[in-house]
Each structure stands twice: as C-alpha cells, then as structure tokens.
Design a protein around this motif. Structure first.
Motif, PDB file in Angstrom:
ATOM      1  N   SER B 165       0.832  -1.094  -0.038  1.00  0.00           N
ATOM      2  CA  SER B 165       0.073   0.117  -0.004  1.00  0.00           C
ATOM      3  C   SER B 165       0.695   1.216  -0.038  1.00  0.00           C
ATOM      4  O   SER B 165       0.323   2.150  -0.322  1.00  0.00           O
ATOM      5  N   SER B 166       2.173   1.114   0.338  1.00  0.00           N
ATOM      6  CA  SER B 166       2.929   2.559   0.286  1.00  0.00           C
ATOM      7  C   SER B 166       4.524   2.078  -0.050  1.00  0.00           C
ATOM      8  O   SER B 166       4.666   0.917  -0.171  1.00  0.00           O
ATOM      9  N   GLY B 167       5.222   3.366  -0.299  1.00  0.00           N
ATOM     10  CA  GLY B 167       6.684   3.090  -0.813  1.00  0.00           C
ATOM     11  C   GLY B 167       6.785   2.885  -2.277  1.00  0.00           C
ATOM     12  O   GLY B 167       5.936   2.643  -2.959  1.00  0.00           O
ATOM     13  N   SER B 168       8.011   2.831  -2.478  1.00  0.00           N
ATOM     14  CA  SER B 168       8.564   2.774  -3.919  1.00  0.00           C
ATOM     15  C   SER B 168       9.259   1.355  -4.142  1.00  0.00           C
ATOM     16  O   SER B 168       9.229   0.995  -5.028  1.00  0.00           O
ATOM     17  N   VAL B 169       9.876   1.072  -3.051  1.00  0.00           N
ATOM     18  CA  VAL B 169      10.647  -0.390  -3.260  1.00  0.00           C
ATOM     19  C   VAL B 169      10.888  -0.985  -1.603  1.00  0.00           C
ATOM     20  O   VAL B 169      10.836  -0.152  -0.611  1.00  0.00           O
ATOM     21  N   ASN B 170      11.038  -2.178  -1.474  1.00  0.00           N
ATOM     22  CA  ASN B 170      11.150  -2.790  -0.287  1.00  0.00           C
ATOM     23  C   ASN B 170      12.383  -2.574   0.285  1.00  0.00           C
ATOM     24  O   ASN B 170      13.402  -3.030  -0.455  1.00  0.00           O
ATOM     25  N   ALA B 171      12.393  -2.166   1.414  1.00  0.00           N
ATOM     26  CA  ALA B 171      13.618  -1.804   2.175  1.00  0.00           C
ATOM     27  C   ALA B 171      14.704  -2.949   2.348  1.00  0.00           C
ATOM     28  O   ALA B 171      15.936  -2.701   2.100  1.00  0.00           O
ATOM     29  N   ALA B 175      18.359  -3.309   0.558  1.00  0.00           N
ATOM     30  CA  ALA B 175      19.493  -3.601   1.149  1.00  0.00           C
ATOM     31  C   ALA B 175      20.361  -4.869   0.736  1.00  0.00           C
ATOM     32  O   ALA B 175      21.668  -4.834   0.441  1.00  0.00           O
ATOM     33  N   GLY B 176      19.444  -5.794   0.491  1.00  0.00           N
ATOM     34  CA  GLY B 176      20.514  -7.085   0.309  1.00  0.00           C
ATOM     35  C   GLY B 176      20.027  -7.802  -1.124  1.00  0.00           C
ATOM     36  O   GLY B 176      20.847  -8.602  -1.409  1.00  0.00           O
ATOM     37  N   GLY B 177      18.992  -7.242  -1.763  1.00  0.00           N
ATOM     38  CA  GLY B 177      18.853  -8.090  -3.009  1.00  0.00           C
ATOM     39  C   GLY B 177      19.642  -7.643  -4.139  1.00  0.00           C
ATOM     40  O   GLY B 177      20.401  -6.992  -4.252  1.00  0.00           O
ATOM     41  N   ASP B 178      19.710  -8.688  -5.314  1.00  0.00           N
ATOM     42  CA  ASP B 178      20.313  -8.325  -6.552  1.00  0.00           C
ATOM     43  C   ASP B 178      19.416  -7.252  -7.350  1.00  0.00           C
ATOM     44  O   ASP B 178      18.283  -7.037  -6.894  1.00  0.00           O
ATOM     45  N   ALA B 179      20.016  -7.028  -8.504  1.00  0.00           N
ATOM     46  CA  ALA B 179      19.478  -6.089  -9.318  1.00  0.00           C
ATOM     47  C   ALA B 179      17.859  -6.595  -9.730  1.00  0.00           C
ATOM     48  O   ALA B 179      17.030  -5.628  -9.734  1.00  0.00           O
ATOM     49  N   VAL B 184      11.984  -6.100  -9.607  1.00  0.00           N
ATOM     50  CA  VAL B 184      10.684  -6.741  -9.380  1.00  0.00           C
ATOM     51  C   VAL B 184      10.050  -5.902  -8.327  1.00  0.00           C
ATOM     52  O   VAL B 184       8.564  -5.631  -8.508  1.00  0.00           O
ATOM     53  N   SER B 185      10.620  -5.578  -7.426  1.00  0.00           N
ATOM     54  CA  SER B 185      10.152  -4.897  -6.313  1.00  0.00           C
ATOM     55  C   SER B 185       9.400  -3.631  -6.596  1.00  0.00           C
ATOM     56  O   SER B 185       8.243  -3.138  -6.086  1.00  0.00           O
ATOM     57  N   ARG B 186      10.235  -2.666  -7.369  1.00  0.00           N
ATOM     58  CA  ARG B 186       9.684  -1.423  -7.853  1.00  0.00           C
ATOM     59  C   ARG B 186       8.682  -1.540  -8.427  1.00  0.00           C
ATOM     60  O   ARG B 186       7.703  -0.852  -8.333  1.00  0.00           O
TER      61      ARG B 186
END
Lengths: 285, 323
Positions: B165-171, B175-179, B184-186
């Motif tokens: 419901s909020s934000g532009s990318v999972n924090a 921090a830990g994921g690859d590109a 995908v999160s974005r």
C-alpha cells in the motif's frame, strides 16, 4: 429557454439522467433543509471512550459518532451543505470571469483576442492546485479564501470554451445585421450574443460543479482544506486516510464517500445530458 | 511551417518570464528566507541583520528577482531547505527518478486503456458496449482522486493483499537483493499507484475520442465516401479514426500537465516518495524553499509539455499551418 425544453425531451430517452435529476432534487433539498434545522446542534459532543469513534450499534445513533463524539448523521448534512456551497461559489465566480474574458476575446477578435488568450495560456501553465495549497496555508483556510483562490486559478478553461463559442457566434448573420444597424458593441454582446451562449453555459456549469466538488474534497482530504471546526465532506473523508480508520471504523468514512460519489455521478449524468442537448450530434437515439 | 514553430517557441520566453515573476512573488509572500534554515537561536539579531544585508536580502525586489533567477538558471540553485538542512536541488534530485517512473507508467497505461475504449464507444455509439464504457467513465469521473486511491488501497492492498500500500521499493530487498529483485520490487510497488492514475486519466481521453469519432461519422466527407461505395471498415479506419486521433495525440502535452498537477494526490496517498509527496510534506513542514522549487519545476515542465503539443499539432494537422 430552449435548453430546458429540449432537456425535458432528452430525459425521455435517457433514463440515467431522469433518475439522476430526481435523486439530485431529493439530495439537494434534504441537505439544505436538513442542514438548516441541524445547524444549531450538529457540534454537540458526546463523551467517547479513549477518543475513538463509536459504532452505530454502541451509540444507538444512525451512523455512529466520530472521534470527537459528534453525531455523524447530523454532521453529514452540515458537511454536505458546506461542500455544496463552496462548489457553487467556485463554479459561479469562475464562470463570471471566464464568461467575461471569453466573450470579449471572442467578440472583438484580432489583437484583443491574441493578448487575452496568451494571458490565459500563461496563467494555466501554473500548477494551480499547488499554488492554491500554498496560498491557503499562507493566508489561512476559511471559506472566502478557499473560494477566492480556487476561482483565481480555475477560470481559464471556461474562458477558452466561451471564447470558441463567441467566435462562432460572431460570424453569424444576426451579429453583422446588428452591426450594420449601428448597435453599440456592448449592446450586441449583452442583448444579442449572451442569450445564444446560455445553452453552453448551463451545460458546462453543471459539469464544472461536479469538478469543483471533487477538488474541494481532494484538498480537504489531504488536510489543506477546511479545518475540523468547519465540517465538509472532504474533512469527513480525511478519516479514511488513516489506515486504522480505513480498516476498522468503516462508519466514519463510508457515508460521506457514498454521498460524494452518488452526488457527483448524478451531477455528471445531468450535465452530460444537458451537453448532449446543446450538441445534437452526440445524442444517443 | 518552420516559421510557425519558431514563432511558437519564441512565445515561450515571455511566458516563462511571467511564470517566474509570479512564482517569485509567491516566494516573497511565503514566510522565511535564505537564512531561516541555517541560523540557530543563539545568533543575535544584529549579526543576522548584517548577514541579511551582506547577502542582499534587503535589496529592492527587482534586484532580488534578478539575483534569484541567476541562481536558478546558472547554478540550479533553489536555496537551502529548512527542515532537511541540505540544498533544495539535492533533495529534489533524490525524488526525480520516482516521479519520472510513476508518471511514465501512468501515461503509458492511460493511453493503452483509453484508446481502445474510446474507439469502441465511438464506433458502436448507443449500443450496449458504448453504454457499458460510458458507465465506467462516469463512475471514474464521479470519484474524487483520493477516494479512488482509498478504495484501491482498501481493496487490493488490505483486503486482497496483492500489492503493497505504500513506498516505492521494499527496504529489505533494496539492502540485500540483487538488481533483478530490486527491479521486481519497484514494479510491484508501482502497479497500484500507476493504475489509479491511469483510471483517472482515461476519462478525458475516452470522452474526447468518442465525441470526435461521432462528430466525424456525420461529416460530409464520410457521407461522400459512403456514397462512393467504400466499405464501412475502411471508412472507419482511414477517414474517421485517423482524423479523430489527431487531437488525442496532440493532447499528449496537456496530459503531461494534468498528470503533474494530480501527481501529488496519488503520491501522498500511496506514500510514493516522489516530488508530489515531497511537496505535501514540505507544505506541512512550512519548508517553503522546497515548495517554491517544485512549483517552478512543474510550471516549466507544463510549459514545455504544451509547447510540444502545439508543435506536434502543427506537424500533423496541415489545416493549422495554413492559417
């Protein structure tokens, strides 16, 4: 007036518009009559536990109590009246400015038209909602400032529309006939041209009214509209921006939401029917 | 044609000048000045006044206007943010990408949804499909932007739980994921605000396209083509549709302008950290340096969008060139 006669005929073909206008009549009448009665006691506060809204069942009222312990049902009437008043004010004044500028521009044409339209273009490049928000924050949020600032930044569309209409009227024979008779321009504009623009003004007035209700609601919901002491539909809907309210206290935000959507839907249907009357090509039948 | 385009471009400069004057007046009306973000209460009033004098803040308005404009044009200097204690340009720079991403997504989705709907409604005017589409349009029109945002959040984020419901990318991902995961999160965070914006944006385009198509259907050249024996499908594609799409395509610039205007509603409801949300936060924090910078940027973008629309229309529609 021709438009109303045609509109009545259009209603026979368009059941949406027929239902809408009946509902609008009911909504408007009950809101203004209800608010007139309730105005004296809508801000009576009940004691609420833990400063939480109270549900309809718990409080024994029709729509429950809001966080300040005010009766939601009473609040709704006053809020709807205030919202409608603001929307009517903004629409009326922006049409007053738009009609003046548009008709002058369209009737005189040439250099006057050019200068006025460049001003309109430039003025409409400013992101008006943002500027309105800033002005409201700086100069205070009251009903007059709200209407003033929204009007200042929303007359341009109306001016463009009425200029186009006036331009097409100017080329008609009755205007040239009047001119050859030596009628002064101002008399031609007021007595000859304006009656022919009434159709367009009426149709778009209704559609603009819907848009104004939407803008008031939006600004108030973001917290830039009127305050808590001055209820409007947007202020009531502001509750829904809080996730906890959204999930658990449905009775606080559902009634104003339904009222806003239903009113705007009806106004839009009526406005569209009116617009179709002024432009026969767009008819359904 | 080049002469007309040049003339149109030249009009832009006085327009930008007037906009800059208006925003400057707005900036002087707003409380606070260049020093309000830098000094702390221990600085005495006399030193503050001396500093003001040295920076030229007590100069007459025209002088200050020239100074201010020079800072913006030459150094991109919008002043110092009062709450963030950083140059405004940096703060906005952080948010530009998100706003750009969201507006592009909304624009693309809007046109993908709106054009088929408008074509169908105009082609089959008065039939059942037209009525369904118009009902959708009226419902979307009746929704104030924020109400639609709330319903989308309630339904797709809270009840179904499909989208955040909020934000532009999972924090955590950031921090830990690859590109790929970040991408995908974005995208996942983009879906809900982009669709909400697109639903609201379609209304005007569908309306316009439908009205244009119906208008053209009754024009004389279509009657002529019909009496000549041209098949209905060909008439629709070649004569009606092409002419009807011109104003829609030219409305692109205006669509950008409208999009920027409504952006802050959507961004602040979905907590999408773009310039629109920055605007709302800054107004609430009374951080007027940022507010003013965003208003200037959006006005200039709107001016450019309208310029683009007009030039496009001149290139596509020969009737305007003749005038």
């Amino acid at each position: 007036m021709r438009i109303f006669k045609l509109f009545l005929r259009e209603l026979k073909h368009d059941y949406f518009a027929l239902v809408s206008i009946i509902m609008l009549a009911i909504i408007f009448l009950s809101i203004y009559i209800g608010a007139f009665v309730i105005d004296h006691f809508y801000d009576v506060m009940w004691v609420t536990p833990q400063r939480m809204p109270v549900s309809p069942e718990a409080s024994g009222t029709l729509l429950g109590l809001d966080v300040m312990g005010r009766n939601q049902f009473h609040l709704l009437f006053v809020a709807a009246r205030n919202s409608l008043n603001i929307a009517l004010g903004v629409t009326f004044f922006s049409f007053a400015i738009g009609l003046t500028v548009g008709v002058i521009s369209g009737f005189y044409g040439g250099r006057t038209d050019n200068v006025l339209m460049r001003i309109v273009d430039t003025w409409s490049m400013i992101p008006f909602l943002m500027v309105v928000i800033v002005l409201l924050v700086v100069f205070g949020r009251t009903v007059p400032t709200f209407i003033l600032f929204l009007t200042l930044f929303s007359w341009m569309t109306r001016a463009r529309l009425l200029r186009a209409a006036a331009l097409s009227q100017r080329q008609m024979d009755y205007i040239s006939a009047s001119k050859t008779l030596g009628t002064p321009n101002i008399v031609i504009i007021v007595r000859e041209m304006l009656p022919n623009l009434v159709d367009i003004v009426v149709a778009n007035f209704v559609l603009t009214l819907a848009a104004s209700i939407g803008i008031e609601t939006g600004l108030s919901m973001l917290g830039f509209g009127l305050g808590w002491d001055y209820p409007s539909l947007g202020v009531m809907l502001q509750n829904a921006t809080n996730p906890m309210y959204l999930q658990h206290f449905w009775w606080v935000w559902t009634p104003p939401l339904i009222l806003v959507v239903v009113t705007m839907l009806c106004v839009n249907f009526v406005g569209n029917a009116l617009q179709r009357v002024t432009d026969p090509k767009q008819r359904f039948a | 044609m080049w002469k007309m385009i040049l003339r149109r471009v030249l009009i832009l400069f006085p327009q930008l000048f007037i906009i800059s004057v208006i925003t400057f007046i707005l900036a002087t009306v707003m409380p606070g000045d260049a020093l309000s973000g830098l000094v702390d209460p221990s600085v005495s009033r006399e030193i503050l006044e001396l500093e003001r004098e040295r920076l030229g803040l007590n100069d007459p308005l025209p002088v200050r206007y020239v100074q201010w404009m020079r800072g913006i044009i030459l150094e991109f200097d919008f002043g110092q943010s009062f709450t963030h204690r950083r140059p405004v340009t940096d703060i906005i720079g952080d948010r530009v990408f998100n706003t750009f991403l969201l507006s592009t997504a909304i624009l693309v989705l809007t046109y993908i949804i709106a054009i088929p709907l408008g074509v169908l409604a105009g082609r089959y005017k008065g039939r059942i499909i037209d009525k369904i589409i118009m009902l959708y349009i009226f419902t979307a029109l009746a929704m104030p932007t924020l109400v639609l945002c709330i319903l989308m959040i309630l339904f797709f984020a809270f009840n179904l739980g499909w989208f955040p419901s909020s934000g532009s990318v999972n924090a955590i991902v950031l921090a830990g994921g690859d590109a790929w995961e970040i991408f995908v999160s974005r995208l996942h965070h983009l879906v809900l605000p982009a669709f909400t914006g697109a639903i609201l944006g379609t209304v005007g385009i569908v309306f316009m396209l439908r009205a244009n198509i119906i208008d053209r259907t009754y024009s004389e050249y279509v009657t002529l083509a019909r009496s000549k024996g041209v098949p209905t499908g060909v008439i629709f594609r070649r004569h009606i549709l092409r002419n009807s799409l011109i104003p829609v395509a030219a409305g692109f610039g205006f669509a950008i302008a409208g999009l920027l205007m409504g952006q802050f509603f959507i961004e602040s409801m979905f907590m999408y950290p773009g310039m629109g949300m920055l605007f709302v936060q800054s107004v609430n924090a009374r951080d007027f340096a940022v507010v003013n910078a965003i208003i200037i940027i959006f006005s200039v973008l709107t001016a450019l969008g309208m310029l683009l629309s007009d030039i496009f229309l001149m290139i596509v529609d020969p009737r305007i060139r003749v005038e």
